[in-house]
Design an enzyme around this catalytic site. Sequence first.
Site, PDB file in Angstrom:
ATOM      1  N   GLY A  62      38.253  27.411  42.460  1.00  0.00           N
ATOM      2  CA  GLY A  62      39.539  28.173  42.717  1.00  0.00           C
ATOM      3  C   GLY A  62      39.462  29.630  42.947  1.00  0.00           C
ATOM      4  O   GLY A  62      38.212  30.099  43.119  1.00  0.00           O
ATOM      5  N   SER A  63      40.510  30.144  42.693  1.00  0.00           N
ATOM      6  CA  SER A  63      40.808  31.626  42.800  1.00  0.00           C
ATOM      7  C   SER A  63      40.048  32.540  41.604  1.00  0.00           C
ATOM      8  O   SER A  63      39.677  31.910  40.487  1.00  0.00           O
ATOM      9  CB  SER A  63      42.081  32.026  42.909  1.00  0.00           C
ATOM     10  OG  SER A  63      42.991  31.865  41.457  1.00  0.00           O
ATOM     11  N   SER A  64      40.387  33.748  41.838  1.00  0.00           N
ATOM     12  CA  SER A  64      39.755  34.517  40.793  1.00  0.00           C
ATOM     13  C   SER A  64      40.618  34.917  39.664  1.00  0.00           C
ATOM     14  O   SER A  64      40.277  35.374  38.463  1.00  0.00           O
ATOM     15  CB  SER A  64      39.500  36.045  41.403  1.00  0.00           C
ATOM     16  OG  SER A  64      40.976  36.444  41.718  1.00  0.00           O
ATOM     17  N   GLY A  65      41.768  33.945  39.482  1.00  0.00           N
ATOM     18  CA  GLY A  65      42.599  33.813  38.491  1.00  0.00           C
ATOM     19  C   GLY A  65      42.384  33.070  37.360  1.00  0.00           C
ATOM     20  O   GLY A  65      42.939  32.991  36.239  1.00  0.00           O
ATOM     21  N   LYS A  91      33.463  33.512  37.919  1.00  0.00           N
ATOM     22  CA  LYS A  91      34.824  32.772  37.348  1.00  0.00           C
ATOM     23  C   LYS A  91      34.455  32.418  36.019  1.00  0.00           C
ATOM     24  O   LYS A  91      35.204  32.691  35.153  1.00  0.00           O
ATOM     25  CB  LYS A  91      35.427  31.815  38.275  1.00  0.00           C
ATOM     26  CG  LYS A  91      35.976  32.378  39.760  1.00  0.00           C
ATOM     27  CD  LYS A  91      36.558  31.153  40.189  1.00  0.00           C
ATOM     28  CE  LYS A  91      35.935  30.497  41.190  1.00  0.00           C
ATOM     29  NZ  LYS A  91      35.616  31.430  42.589  1.00  0.00           N
TER      30      LYS A  91
END
Length: 134
Positions: A62-65, A91
């Site tokens: 997924g995202s860098s979040g 990540k």
Amino acid sequence: MIELRGRGIVPGVVTGEALVSHETISGWGGIDPATGTIIERRHELCGVCFTGKVLVFPGAKGSSGWSGFFQSTRLLGTAPLAMVFTTVSTKSALGAVVTRVPAVTDLDQDPVQVIRTGDRVTVDGDRGLVIVHR
């Protein structure tokens, strides 16, 4: 007893019950930081809580979040006890660092294949060692 040797990402030594995911874990939208539960609908562990468990998984997706969501689990008291992952990425490494739990990766055996949910596991982030007590 089985010993897996790898590389420590976050120092510290803990022993606890393993929770093994054969699938990568999404941080943003894949976990509920308030409860420490995997909420990704098609994930094999959907509805399972990782709080206080040694989370064993292939890696992050997924995202860098991703790291922000796992940091929230630390702040909310719902973090895993430790992390053991197969594939290191920015990540997963940053997520382990901000969660501040012992973490080990790059092991000489695939932890997802060797460790089973419910196994008692010692994670030694200082020495890059994972010991499985059966």
